[in-house]
Design an enzyme around this catalytic site. Structure first.
Site, PDB file in Angstrom:
ATOM      1  N   SER A 219       0.743  -1.184  -0.102  1.00  0.00           N
ATOM      2  CA  SER A 219      -0.244  -0.069   0.075  1.00  0.00           C
ATOM      3  C   SER A 219       0.913   1.109   0.083  1.00  0.00           C
ATOM      4  O   SER A 219       0.314   2.600  -0.338  1.00  0.00           O
ATOM      5  CB  SER A 219      -0.861   0.058   1.396  1.00  0.00           C
ATOM      6  OG  SER A 219      -2.007  -0.965   1.043  1.00  0.00           O
ATOM      7  N   HIS A 443      -6.648  -9.521   4.659  1.00  0.00           N
ATOM      8  CA  HIS A 443      -5.549 -10.133   5.221  1.00  0.00           C
ATOM      9  C   HIS A 443      -5.800 -11.474   6.229  1.00  0.00           C
ATOM     10  O   HIS A 443      -5.132 -12.354   6.298  1.00  0.00           O
ATOM     11  CB  HIS A 443      -4.568  -9.375   5.932  1.00  0.00           C
ATOM     12  CG  HIS A 443      -3.623  -8.375   4.901  1.00  0.00           C
ATOM     13  ND1 HIS A 443      -2.629  -9.161   4.335  1.00  0.00           N
ATOM     14  CD2 HIS A 443      -3.455  -7.221   4.501  1.00  0.00           C
ATOM     15  CE1 HIS A 443      -2.255  -8.224   3.248  1.00  0.00           C
ATOM     16  NE2 HIS A 443      -2.884  -6.972   3.670  1.00  0.00           N
TER      17      HIS A 443
END
Lengths: 650, 650
Positions: A219, A443
């Protein structure tokens, strides 16, 4: 010799990479910005040059790195000019360091790193203002050259939008949007009776998320592409990653927030996230470091820009900064042990710690809202299982009490717009609003929570359009909704959770899965006795625990168990270590007692899922919306936003 | 009683469903077309009404189904009119039958089906020509009513495109396109030097693929949506599925091919697929049956329309029909044991059996090209491992020799365009070209072959645009590229296949997986000694067997093994039975001897992967391209194509 190498390895551990000596540097001479880099006209950037001399491994050579390398820059077709002359800057001091890397997994197992000596120079705070192609040539080792072509885009400086709001669904893919629609919107015979807010955007695009030097991004890297138009390396914020161990000396480039504020001193900037606010996606707007884990740097950069690290830039702080992550504001976890609440307060910010305070915040004052230690609570916990917010020690003042009055993304975003609209006046605003926990819950394989976060994002988009309409700003505001990368998630049917629980063996439990015609219809939209009631236009599941649940999954897992039921007591923890700190993860029995085991495909050191390759969607509406159709690179988002806001300088 | 039910079950086995008594029929009265159905003005369709009387199970009631039901239709707001009066048709004979279904998996395990008696009527070959909403009301059981709202879309009859080419990548998702780009197109520092042909289309959309009565579709159901604008049930081609056991009495609706030919008697129609040509995606253009497995019906419908099954329609055969599936043309496997090569030949078709014959085919003659028994060979086998085409018995004449001179999708599509352009003249043409084995190879977890098929589709699109440009047709032709459904596929990194093979245990082998920065760069684009050479603009991997391979997978698997290497001896067979005909599948050791075991999530009766939920992309260019942006239902593709071709009748 082995011992010596190992010692060096430790100091340079942060840079140790596998498979590549250094990303963006295929030769022994390295140029940053790299070959093929794009620039906005007038965008500030640094140059870093490196000459490598590997002493062992497949590239080993005799001698030290060439310290007398030369570097020229020229508009394509023009006479090459020394870099100092081209940019009118002084020759910097030569820097020298060493680093190590592993050529492959065999070398890592053998603890046999390759050792590289480096000579380097950096040129800071440069600009290219004339569109076109440039040729940069690094000459070293008696005439060896490394070339880079740089492209300054020919972008109109005429501003077309007053405001830009960029929503980022972290980790959000088309597949997840499809699943969220299925559980939250009723359909009759294949015809949806309502649509997602995203579905109603006029323009759809796809952006490619890959890194500069690896095809899977994180990210930090991807946010840097979206905000600054340069592809870079995993974990990097606003810089190319050089080979030095210093996380703050890497070559920087200016971001959309910095350029917007430089060109519009009274323009508004807002940063909103459901993550701890030092996390990568918000951080990439102002931080410049090779290591996203430098949280102290990130928080300091929000308020001070880079003045505590380099003379570069003139950033003056956002109008709005809302999120979690109190731990990086409190002295125990902050840059130089300072109290950043005080620092922000002294700089004129009002500081808010809970949703009640936020809702009555003044619209004419700069606002810092930090609502929890760590990441903010998830939509599913705040709205369906609120008992999970109790008995925590996460109140943002560090008092050890419970942060049970946390805002959601919608609360924060609507207040941010009120403040930005009131404060920015004619110069307009740029707002980034991130639904961070789509990614965080993916995740953990907690698909229910991830989809809840996605639906909250969608509800926030819907409410944002209403807010802009009410403020008379809808037609002046470009709204973009996109993601920074994906997870390999999809849904392939339904699971009869009652049948699954009734079966005794792992293989028999799998018979509970219904595919094709037996997937049936979504039962999440069917009300039960405890179904919540939503306002008009608001769409969330009527129930989260139907008998026939989604047969959902990701294509890259740690070992885990699955019973396909919502995790009612908080986010899932799919894998755990049998032996503490062993780095050897197995399915956690407690995570899905009635389920069956699914062995992982990821390395056994993984306790959670990972990012994936897929292009992610871009939804656009408002001025310049037509720029966002079709398929393009993630960096094009930056150039399109810059074009829309007139950020080019000639 | 139990025995009786079981006997009935056998006759109605094709209809036996779990979880739903009958899709589209939530009450005991059923109306087909269903509630919320959409229609093109002037599109022919049938009505089927059913009254159900369940004798056991959760809906059990006393007595037989009401045979005196009534049915009215009216424009919204107008006085309801009996259906016979509204459409000016005769009252049909009452039909009666019984069927059974299982309410859930527990009932199935107990072999306790629910038994339903049915009274029914069907009204055939109707049309609604006035746009707007219609209310259909079925009244039965002393005043109980079932209502359906039908919407006739208000679509201009003005034609905007001369030709439409619809490419269908069967099972193709955005994730697969991203992976195909990664392995076939070179990039430097995150900047692709070339783009996919699809990437260059100006308009991007997403379409929702779910079924009428289940959220996962198959290719029959989804092709029906794309070609005829009606969502229906898994396995259905051009019909809603009623509860009778007859696969040919279900209520039909007209397809884009049938309407185009009806309105343009000299217009060209082409059907091209790399599947056996009786497969669902091509079949849905002319077949009308609840059972896609009625291959004899499908082939007969291509040449005769429905005249051998019902008086409905006036279809006269496509200009071009290219694909595999000789087994359904030869007497042994055809409808009524006829030789369909002779039937097509007698109807004026030239018949081609191999690529050499195809390449020299006349452009002024109707063409049937059947190039293999079964599905056509895959791009990877034809081009990289051609030895896999040898020593087969699949030559399409049934002689038992080898079909080693097979065309690819590009060969078939370009020849189809030549024929259609020459034959159709001013009335234009409609061509459907399907890359069928993206789906077929995804089912087998053979990602390399699937991506090869996808790249062949992309190369076909590129070549199609060149062909249209050369013929002067590019600006008159709407080109759409889309899919019919997805598979839960993605890529999450790379695998060091050498390291994987060197490790001894399943858990250690997983350490070969590199994620994020360790995914590295694509090695498929790096030439090796044996790298093939492609023409300009043609992009396929330079090598298929790099040391660092894609870490690819799907989220719903049978038990299988994985070593992440290309399967050089032909398509993968991931799972096999330990005991023949046991329906109990385990990982096949031979499929990946050096790999590790991944236990499945699908029922153990599954030997392959399944379809997924995700919205799929739509790429459009040409006249009406603007209709295809944003997010919409799969059926909207039909209505947009119909609008572009001016197919509405008022």
């Amino acid at each position: 010799m082995r011992l010596q190498v190992a010692a060096i390895l430790c100091t340079a551990a942060v840079q140790a990479q596998y498979f590549q000596r250094l990303g963006g540097c295929p030769d022994l001479g390295c140029i940053f910005p790299v070959d093929q880099a794009n620039f906005l006209p007038g965008q500030a950037f640094d140059i870093r040059l490196e000459i490598h001399s590997p002493t062992n491994g497949s590239e080993a050579r005799e001698g030290t790195p060439d310290e007398n390398f030369t570097f020229t820059v020229a508009k394509k077709g023009a006479e090459p000019v020394p870099v100092t002359e081209f940019f009118g800057v002084q020759e910097p001091q030569l820097e020298k360091w060493n680093f190590t890397w592993y050529e492959d997994l065999f070398a890592k197992d053998l603890k046999e790193p390759s050792f590289v000596q480096v000579a380097s120079k950096a040129y800071r705070n440069l600009k290219l203002t004339e569109p076109g192609e440039y040729e940069a040539v690094l000459t070293y080792y008696n005439g060896t050259t490394t070339n880079a072509t740089w492209v300054v885009r020919d972008i109109s400086a005429e501003r077309k939008a007053k405001n830009v709001i960029m929503f980022i669904g972290d980790g959000m893919t088309t597949n997840m949007i499809t699943a969220a629609r299925l559980i939250a919107h009723r359909s009759v015979n294949g015809h949806y009776l309502t649509k997602m807010a995203m579905d109603q955007f006029p323009i759809l695009g796809h952006q490619m998320t890959h890194s500069m030097d690896s095809f899977i991004t994180d990210s930090a890297n991807s946010a840097t592409s979206l905000y600054a138009g340069h592809k870079t390396t995993v974990n990097a914020l606003g810089v190319y990653v050089d080979s030095s161990s210093d996380p703050f000396d890497d070559p920087k480039f200016e971001t959309v927030a910095e350029i917007f504020r430089r060109k519009n001193p009274n323009g508004g900037v807002g940063i909103v996230s459901t993550a701890f606010i030092a996390d990568a996606t918000p951080a990439a707007l102002t931080a410049h470091t090779a290591a996203r884990s430098e949280y102290g740097h990130v928080i300091d950069s929000y308020i001070h820009g880079l003045q505590n690290f380099t003379e570069w830039g003139n950033w003056t702080g956002p109008d709005v900064l809302f999120g979690g992550g109190a731990e990086n504001f409190l002295p125990k976890g902050s840059y130089q042990g300072q109290n950043y609440y005080d620092i922000f307060s002294n700089a004129g910010y009002s500081v808010y710690f809970n949703n009640s305070a936020l809702s009555s915040a003044a619209n004419d004052t700069k606002a810092l809202g930090i609502f929890s230690i760590g990441n903010l609570a998830k939509w599913l916990d705040r709205n369906v299982y609120p008992e999970n917010l109790q008995n925590q020690t996460n109140y943002p003042d560090g008092s050890g009490s419970t942060a049970d009055d946390q805002p959601g993304l919608k609360d924060m975003t609507l207040k941010a717009i009120d403040i930005l609209a009131e404060r920015s006046g004619d110069e307009g605003f740029f707002l980034m609003s991130e639904a961070a926990s789509i990614d965080k819950m993916m995740h953990l394989l907690d698909y229910d929570r991830a989809l809840g976060e996605l639906l909250e994002l969608d509800d926030t988009i819907r409410a944002t359009k209403e807010k802009l309409e009410a403020l008379g700003l809808l037609n002046d505001t470009l709204i973009i909704v996109t993601a920074d990368h994906g997870h390999g998630f999809d849904v392939a049917g339904s699971v009869d959770t009652e049948y699954l629980e009734s079966q005794k063996t792992d293989r028999a439990k799998r018979d509970a899965v219904g595919v094709y015609a037996n997937s049936g219809l979504s039962q999440y939209t069917v009300k039960n006795q405890k179904s919540p009631v939503y306002s008009d236009g608001v769409h969330f599941p009527a129930q989260w625990d139907p008998r026939y649940a989604l047969f959902a999954g990701v294509m890259a897992n740690p070992d885990h168990r699955e019973n396909y039921k919502v995790s009612k007591n908080g986010p899932r923890l799919p894998a755990s270590e049998l032996v503490e700190d062993s780095g050897d993860y197995y399915a956690d029995y407690k995570d899905a007692v009635t389920g069956f085991v699914i062995n992982g495909t990821l390395p056994v050191s993984a306790d959670q899922g990972v990012h994936s390759l897929t292009d992610v969607p871009v939804f656009a509406q408002g001025p310049c919306q037509e720029l966002f159709g079709g398929v393009y690179n993630s960096i094009d988002i930056f150039y399109n936003v810059a074009e829309c806001l007139g950020l080019a300088s000639y």
